[in-house]
Design an enzyme around this catalytic site. Structure first.
Site, PDB file in Angstrom:
ATOM      1  N   GLU A 245       1.586  -1.716   0.207  1.00 44.70           N
ATOM      2  CA  GLU A 245      -0.067  -0.302  -0.138  1.00 44.70           C
ATOM      3  C   GLU A 245       1.369   1.098   0.105  1.00 44.70           C
ATOM      4  OE1 GLU A 245      -1.521   2.948   0.595  1.00 44.70           O
ATOM      5  OE2 GLU A 245      -1.752   2.486   2.608  1.00 44.70           O
ATOM      6  N   CYS A 279      -2.234   8.637   2.458  1.00 41.97           N
ATOM      7  CA  CYS A 279      -2.014   8.789   1.300  1.00 41.97           C
ATOM      8  C   CYS A 279      -3.126   8.777   0.719  1.00 41.97           C
ATOM      9  CB  CYS A 279      -1.804   6.806   1.014  1.00 41.97           C
ATOM     10  SG  CYS A 279      -2.904   5.843   2.529  1.00 41.97           S
TER      11      CYS A 279
END
Length: 526
Positions: A245, A279
């Site tokens: 990720e 993010c």
């Protein structure tokens, strides 16, 4: 985070309060042999942990959740003090998400991981049966970041353990004290058997060397794209699968019919929550030219309301950045944008408080030649550009190496959804942004350079098992051979050839003709 040496010449990590710059504690840094020992311990414990039922493993984790809920205030304070975020963000984004993750999936996992029978369409008579059983992989390494130091590693840890794997956990070097809290939950709260959970505070280089080779069977990494590529390269030498990720440069598209009050508030929260260190932050906004002036005015108004300060006050909206490097990146992106013609409407500098604070910053007159529109900032910047058509909005949104999340804002949900469907991202929201990591039923995943694999959801749980196919023969024991075995001859060739035509050709006439061909091959004749 710099490593230093203490008086005994052992490497240690000084953990820093980013709001005050005060040193909280010095944490010993594990060397290569200590990390290898943790891996060996996990490998040994897997032999018994992997044989427990999913329900038994879930009961361990529920005890850990109870322990966590008994120590919520201490946990929130540790997260806020070490990472800098406001207490409510530590509570909602980190702790609440994990409580839901454990509570739901410790029950749901048993259903998801139950053996699955496969209906064989070629076997209408059940002479053969197939089944998928989901087996644990072995040792899983979880290498986590600092921005959500509790929630992000817990996804990989909880799913690994529920699936029957043992784990070696490396927390980010900026937040080892949060890592210690996680260790307490599993060891003191869940009371996991020895070796099932192992934590190592070590350097990235040591982690890449030791945790990316057997007997580790999977690596889960959350962090920057550049480091993720190194992890994948190291794992690739041993064909170890990964879940990565990575970064994001998440776009927000504001359509002409958008609710401007809602969109402006959403943009400000999406860009500045966790001081932009998300993010899935709103890192670039594309607003329709016809509504841009009003939208920008409302964004500026909302941004000016934000209160900056340390976590010790609950009347704080935006805390500091986690370290000096992140602060310098934000400063560099603003400096680059202004140098290329951008205008700062709000913020753009460090405020008064000591620490790694940076003002929430709104930029206009931006373009894709600027760092703030092309590189991940991971800081409190909100650059706003305009567009004139849906095609242009989609083109601008997709003009990125990243593809983690995105959002589209508009009152006509069908039109907004149509635009959302064309954006390259793992998750696209309509009239909201960035919060879906908290929905543990849904997959969290990226495309392009935002990552590989998924966390959360049924899909994420499947990352931690091997789907083994069991094929069972139910023919009577007195049948001593199979039609596709030896010996081969011309008769057998013609039977299979005509049988293939009979099964797969359309039209009743054709089927009768080929049935005749099978009978002739079996019994002779014309």
């Amino acid at each position: 985070m710099a490593f230093v040496r203490d008086a005994s010449n052992s490497a240690v990590i000084p953990t820093i309060n980013p709001a005050t710059l005060e040193e909280i504690e010095r944490i010993p840094l594990a060397g290569e042999q200590e990390v290898e020992s943790a891996v060996f311990s996990a490998h040994k414990a897997f032999q018994t942990w992997g044989k427990l039922t999913v329900r038994e493993r879930g009961e361990y984790l529920r005890k850990g959740c109870d322990y966590m809920l008994d120590h919520v205030d201490d946990l929130v304070d540790t997260i806020s003090k070490e990472m800098g975020k406001p207490r409510i963000e530590a509570l909602v984004a980190d702790v609440f998400t994990v409580a839901d993750l454990i509570s739901h999936w410790s029950k749901k996992a048993e259903e998801v991981l139950a053996p699955q029978d496969i209906k064989l369409h070629m076997m209408p008579i059940p002479i053969k049966k197939s089944r998928i059983v989901y087996e644990p992989l072995g040792v899983v390494a979880v290498i986590s970041p600092w921005n959500f130091p509790f929630a992000l590693p817990m996804s990989g840890l909880v799913f690994s353990l529920l699936a029957g794997n043992t784990v070696v956990f490396k927390p980010a070097s900026d937040v080892p004290l949060v890592g210690r809290r996680i260790k307490e939950i599993f060891e003191l709260g869940a009371k996991l058997p020895q070796g099932v959970f192992n934590m190592v505070v070590t350097s990235g280089a040591t982690a890449q060397k030791v945790l990316c080779r057997p007997p580790v069977r999977k690596v889960v990494f959350t962090g920057s794209t550049s480091v993720g590529k190194k992890i994948m390269e190291a794992c690739g030498r041993h064909l170890i699968p990964v879940v990565l990720e990575l970064g994001g440069k998440d776009p927000m598209v504001v359509m002409p019919d958008a609710n401007l009050d809602l969109a402006a508030k959403g943009a400000v929260w999406g860009a500045f929550t966790n001081c932009g260190q998300v993010c899935a932050s709103v890192e670039r906004v594309y607003v329709h030219k016809s509504i841009a002036p009003k939208f920008i005015e409302k964004v500026v108004e909302e941004a000016k309301k934000l209160r900056i300060g340390p976590y010790t006050s609950d009347a704080v909206d935006v805390g500091p950045m986690v370290n000096e490097g992140q602060l310098q990146t934000a400063e560099d992106h603003v400096r680059d944008a202004v140098g290329k013609g951008a205008q700062v409407l709000v913020g753009g500098k460090k405020p008064g408080p000591k620490g790694f604070f940076y003002e929430p910053t709104v930029l206009v007159n931006v373009n894709h030649q600027m760092k703030c529109m092309s590189e991940e900032t991971f800081g409190p910047l909100l650059p706003i550009a305009t567009y004139e058509s849906d095609d242009e909005a989609v083109s601008l949104a997709n003009d990125s190496n990243y593809g983690l999340t995105a959002s589209v804002w508009g009152k006509d949900r069908k039109k907004a959804e149509a635009v959302a469907a064309r954006i390259d991202a793992g998750t696209v929201c309509v009239n909201d942004h960035a919060y879906t990591y908290g929905l543990t039923d849904t997959p969290w995943q990226g495309m392009k350079e935002s990552g590989i694999g998924a966390s959360h959801s049924r899909i994420g749980l499947m990352e931690f098992v091997y789907p083994k196919h069991l094929h069972l023969d139910h023919l009577p024991n007195w049948i001593k051979t199979r039609p596709y075995w030896y010996p081969y001859d011309q008769k057998k060739f013609h039977i299979f050839k005509e049988g293939m035509q009979l099964i797969f050709r359309r039209g009743a006439g054709n089927k009768l003709r080929h049935l005749g061909g099978i009978l002739r091959a079996l019994f002779g004749g014309n």
